[in-house]
Design a protein around this motif. Structure first.
Motif, mmCIF file in Angstrom:
data_model
loop_
_atom_site.group_PDB
_atom_site.id
_atom_site.type_symbol
_atom_site.label_atom_id
_atom_site.label_comp_id
_atom_site.label_asym_id
_atom_site.label_seq_id
_atom_site.Cartn_x
_atom_site.Cartn_y
_atom_site.Cartn_z
ATOM 1 N N ASP A 192 -10.275 -8.374 12.798
ATOM 2 C CA ASP A 192 -10.705 -7.327 13.734
ATOM 3 C C ASP A 192 -9.576 -6.273 13.602
ATOM 4 O OD1 ASP A 192 -8.167 -8.126 15.354
ATOM 5 O OD2 ASP A 192 -9.519 -9.579 16.504
ATOM 6 N N PRO A 193 -9.951 -5.102 14.485
ATOM 7 C CA PRO A 193 -8.826 -4.084 14.244
ATOM 8 C C PRO A 193 -7.390 -4.350 14.469
ATOM 9 C CG PRO A 193 -10.937 -3.205 15.413
ATOM 10 C CD PRO A 193 -10.996 -4.675 15.039
ATOM 11 N N ASP A 228 -12.019 -6.743 5.879
ATOM 12 C CA ASP A 228 -12.627 -6.017 6.807
ATOM 13 C C ASP A 228 -13.553 -6.869 7.574
ATOM 14 O OD1 ASP A 228 -11.060 -3.653 6.271
ATOM 15 O OD2 ASP A 228 -12.591 -2.885 4.942
ATOM 16 N N GLU A 229 -14.409 -7.743 6.746
ATOM 17 C CA GLU A 229 -15.194 -8.563 7.537
ATOM 18 C C GLU A 229 -14.660 -9.615 8.389
ATOM 19 O OE1 GLU A 229 -19.008 -11.612 6.135
ATOM 20 O OE2 GLU A 229 -17.882 -10.179 4.858
ATOM 21 N N GLN A 264 -5.897 -7.186 14.389
ATOM 22 C CA GLN A 264 -5.284 -8.072 13.385
ATOM 23 C C GLN A 264 -4.980 -7.182 11.873
ATOM 24 O OE1 GLN A 264 -8.688 -10.872 13.229
ATOM 25 N NE2 GLN A 264 -7.398 -12.392 14.403
ATOM 26 N N ARG A 265 -5.992 -6.425 11.674
ATOM 27 C CA ARG A 265 -5.810 -5.524 10.443
ATOM 28 C C ARG A 265 -4.509 -4.635 10.504
ATOM 29 N NH1 ARG A 265 -8.762 -4.237 5.338
ATOM 30 N NH2 ARG A 265 -7.036 -3.421 4.655
#
Length: 310
Positions: free
Chosen positions: A40-41, A36-37, A43-44
């Motif tokens: 970014d959204p 999560d760190e 990429q997630r």
């Protein structure tokens, strides 16, 4: 490399060997928090969709890391590789000098010269696969030309033969034969490089001026320049001019060579010519004699080293 995997302490790879670090075993929330760190959204979302994702991630005062995140037994596993700030030179990596010379050579103007019957046209015809080599290989960007489909190869190459070939129709029709979706602006740009802009500007209708079969209503030099422009419209990686400026006067020929030289890093031009005036502007000169490469280099290098060239 730093390897973060659920169920074991972090491991570090040094000189190819994995070394376990002195940390507690990692739990699923540990790797999830790290993912999560660094993601970014967007990429997630890609990671969740494909189960893996490669990316770069910078850590202030440490450097840039190449990150490979992947699903392992339902948990997140992550490998981080520190990307060095210094790029090693080819010499340090042990790359042969001949290969370094080849790949560091900028695209430019290559002159193919030699006496009549020495194999100049045959050499450039092998590049475009008008013939296939009986022995050895011809490579383009490190790949055997036989491994390309003919369509793929011809898209990379523009060829202007010794005899200019134009067909009945408008100048625009003839130029778009080089590339169907070419704009008028791109056609004028190609005409300028080929020293043919003035010819077209003086014709009634300009790009809409109709040519007779084989361009009979043009002079020999005008036909050659339009044929060169047609090849340039294609914006090829390799442009082959097989003695295709022989009908040009010396001033026009010199202007054409200068403009071809200015194509720079986008195109490699092979110019087959016996004209002495063509020689000095070439970035590389190939000297053929009786089907053999008698010399290769710049004008001054060949004057010093190649008897055939002198």
């Amino acid at each position: 490399d730093l390897h973060i995997t659920v169920g074991v302490p972090p491991k570090m790879r040094v000189n190819g060997q994995l070394i376990t670090m002195d940390f507690e075993r990692l739990l699923p929330p540990d790797t999830e928090a790290l993912a999560d760190e660094i993601m970014d959204p967007v990429q997630r979302a890609k990671f969740e969709e494909k189960g893996e994702h490669d990316m770069s991630f910078s850590i202030p005062e440490l450097g840039r890391y190449r990150v490979n995140a992947y699903k392992q037994r339902g948990s997140v596993a992550i490998a981080l590789r520190l990307v060095g700030t210094e790029v090693p030179s080819p010499e340090v990596l042990g790359v042969p000098a001949s290969v370094i010379d080849l790949y560091q050579r900028k695209r430019g103007l290559v002159l193919v010269t030699g006496p009549t019957g020495s194999g100049k046209s045959t050499l450039v015809d092998l590049i475009a696969r008008f013939y296939d080599a009986n022995e050895g290989t011809v490579t383009l960007d490190g790949q055997n030309v036989k491994d390309y489909s003919r369509k793929e190869l011809r898209e990379k190459i523009g060829v202007v033969p010794q005899k200019a070939a134009l067909f009945q129709g408008t100048i625009r029709d003839n130029l778009s034969w080089g590339r169907e979706d070419a704009t008028d602006a791109e056609m004028w740009e190609a005409l300028t490089t080929a020293q043919a802009r003035e010819i077209v500007e003086k014709k009634d209708g300009q790009l809409n001026f109709r040519l007779e079969q084989n361009g009979r209503n043009l002079s020999g030099g005008q036909r050659q320049r339009l044929t060169i422009a047609r090849a340039l419209v294609k914006k090829p990686e390799i442009l082959i001019l097989d003695d295709s400026a022989s009908a040009l006067d010396f001033a026009t020929d010199a202007a054409l060579r200068k403009s071809l030289h200015q194509l720079g890093g986008n195109t490699t031009t092979f110019l087959v010519s016996q004209r002495a005036a063509s020689i000095r502007q070439a970035d590389l000169i190939l000297v053929l004699d009786d089907g053999q490469l008698a010399g290769k280099g710049t004008h001054q290098e060949l004057v010093n080293s190649c008897e055939t060239y002198r």
